[in-house]
Design a protein around this motif. Structure first.
Motif, PDB file in Angstrom:
ATOM      1  N   PHE A   1       0.833  -1.204   0.000  1.00  0.00           N
ATOM      2  CA  PHE A   1       0.000   0.000   0.000  1.00  0.00           C
ATOM      3  C   PHE A   1       0.867   1.253   0.000  1.00  0.00           C
ATOM      4  O   PHE A   1       0.597   2.211  -0.720  1.00  0.00           O
TER       5      PHE A   1
ATOM      6  N   GLU B   1      -0.266  -3.122  18.903  1.00  0.00           N
ATOM      7  CA  GLU B   1      -1.452  -3.320  18.069  1.00  0.00           C
ATOM      8  C   GLU B   1      -1.773  -2.099  17.216  1.00  0.00           C
ATOM      9  O   GLU B   1      -2.323  -2.212  16.132  1.00  0.00           O
TER      10      GLU B   1
ATOM     11  N   ALA C   1      -2.251  -2.389  13.185  1.00  0.00           N
ATOM     12  CA  ALA C   1      -3.563  -2.118  12.605  1.00  0.00           C
ATOM     13  C   ALA C   1      -3.482  -1.128  11.449  1.00  0.00           C
ATOM     14  O   ALA C   1      -4.404  -1.030  10.662  1.00  0.00           O
TER      15      ALA C   1
ATOM     16  N   SER D   1      -1.705  -1.314   8.887  1.00  0.00           N
ATOM     17  CA  SER D   1      -1.459  -1.962   7.607  1.00  0.00           C
ATOM     18  C   SER D   1      -2.736  -2.177   6.808  1.00  0.00           C
ATOM     19  O   SER D   1      -2.688  -2.482   5.636  1.00  0.00           O
ATOM     20  N   SER D   2      -3.887  -2.015   7.428  1.00  0.00           N
ATOM     21  CA  SER D   2      -5.157  -2.152   6.726  1.00  0.00           C
ATOM     22  C   SER D   2      -5.470  -0.866   5.965  1.00  0.00           C
ATOM     23  O   SER D   2      -5.394   0.234   6.519  1.00  0.00           O
ATOM     24  N   VAL D   3      -5.850  -0.991   4.717  1.00  0.00           N
ATOM     25  CA  VAL D   3      -6.152   0.186   3.887  1.00  0.00           C
ATOM     26  C   VAL D   3      -7.379   0.908   4.430  1.00  0.00           C
ATOM     27  O   VAL D   3      -7.416   2.144   4.476  1.00  0.00           O
ATOM     28  N   ALA D   4      -8.380   0.163   4.873  1.00  0.00           N
ATOM     29  CA  ALA D   4      -9.585   0.788   5.434  1.00  0.00           C
ATOM     30  C   ALA D   4      -9.250   1.579   6.692  1.00  0.00           C
ATOM     31  O   ALA D   4      -9.768   2.685   6.907  1.00  0.00           O
ATOM     32  N   GLU D   5      -8.369   1.039   7.519  1.00  0.00           N
ATOM     33  CA  GLU D   5      -7.978   1.739   8.750  1.00  0.00           C
ATOM     34  C   GLU D   5      -7.182   3.002   8.417  1.00  0.00           C
ATOM     35  O   GLU D   5      -7.359   4.035   9.059  1.00  0.00           O
ATOM     36  N   ILE D   6      -6.308   2.933   7.427  1.00  0.00           N
ATOM     37  CA  ILE D   6      -5.542   4.122   7.019  1.00  0.00           C
ATOM     38  C   ILE D   6      -6.489   5.206   6.521  1.00  0.00           C
ATOM     39  O   ILE D   6      -6.352   6.382   6.872  1.00  0.00           O
TER      40      ILE D   6
ATOM     41  N   ARG E   1      -9.707   5.593   7.278  1.00  0.00           N
ATOM     42  CA  ARG E   1     -10.508   6.101   8.383  1.00  0.00           C
ATOM     43  C   ARG E   1      -9.699   7.094   9.220  1.00  0.00           C
ATOM     44  O   ARG E   1     -10.182   8.174   9.555  1.00  0.00           O
TER      45      ARG E   1
END
Length: 170
Positions: A51, A125, A129, A131-136, A138
């Motif tokens: 990503f 953690e 966390a 590393s998730s595109v959705a989390e980035i 948000r």
């Protein structure tokens, strides 16, 4: 195989970055900067951060450097003029002083990094966390929304300024 790819991408990044600073033609500098960003994206892929690699290519090589390229083309500056100043008046002695200061900076960085403790970069953690595109996405549009919008306004102002500077007088 990964070590060979790392050394190839690292060599390309270093040579292109030195070329960016050393070129007199701004168009070549922008092209070498694109090459350097591409090599950095390759290094991110080797670090298992796809990503970040794609973001590097899309945002930096795709958007910001195209903006730089348009500014260089609008200003139509064929070569960099030598700037009068302290180093220009010092002649070759200024280059020697710069080389010594650069070597001292390199030695200081190596010394500072050697003094870091072994587990200085913790893995918790919160970092895993990200590393998730959705989390980035948000986090970017909630917690860092102001910085995101301020950066976009800054880029817009820079582009308008470049157009005003390049405008021909009537």
């Amino acid at each position: 195989m990964e070590a060979i790819a790392f050394y190839i991408f690292a060599a390309i990044a270093v040579v292109a970055s030195v070329g960016v600073v050393g070129q007199r033609n701004p168009m070549y500098s922008v092209m070498l900067l694109i090459t350097s960003f591409g090599a950095l994206a390759g290094l991110y892929v080797l670090l298992d951060a796809p990503f970040t690699a794609v973001t590097q290519i899309i945002i930096y090589a795709g958007a910001i450097l195209v903006l730089f390229l348009f500014v260089v083309m609008l200003l139509n500056v064929p070569r960099e003029d030598p700037a009068p100043g302290l180093l220009a008046t010092m002649g070759p002695h200024g280059m020697k002083i710069g080389a010594v200061l650069s070597a001292l900076l390199g030695i200081e960085v190596v010394w500072a990094l050697s003094r870091l403790p072994q587990g200085w970069f913790p893995q918790d953690e919160a970092t895993l966390a990200v590393s998730s595109v959705a989390e980035i996405g948000r986090v970017l549009f909630t917690r860092h929304a102001f910085a995101f919008e301020a950066t976009s306004i800054l880029i817009l102002v820079a582009m308008v300024g470049a157009v005003i500077i390049a405008r021909k007088a009537r």
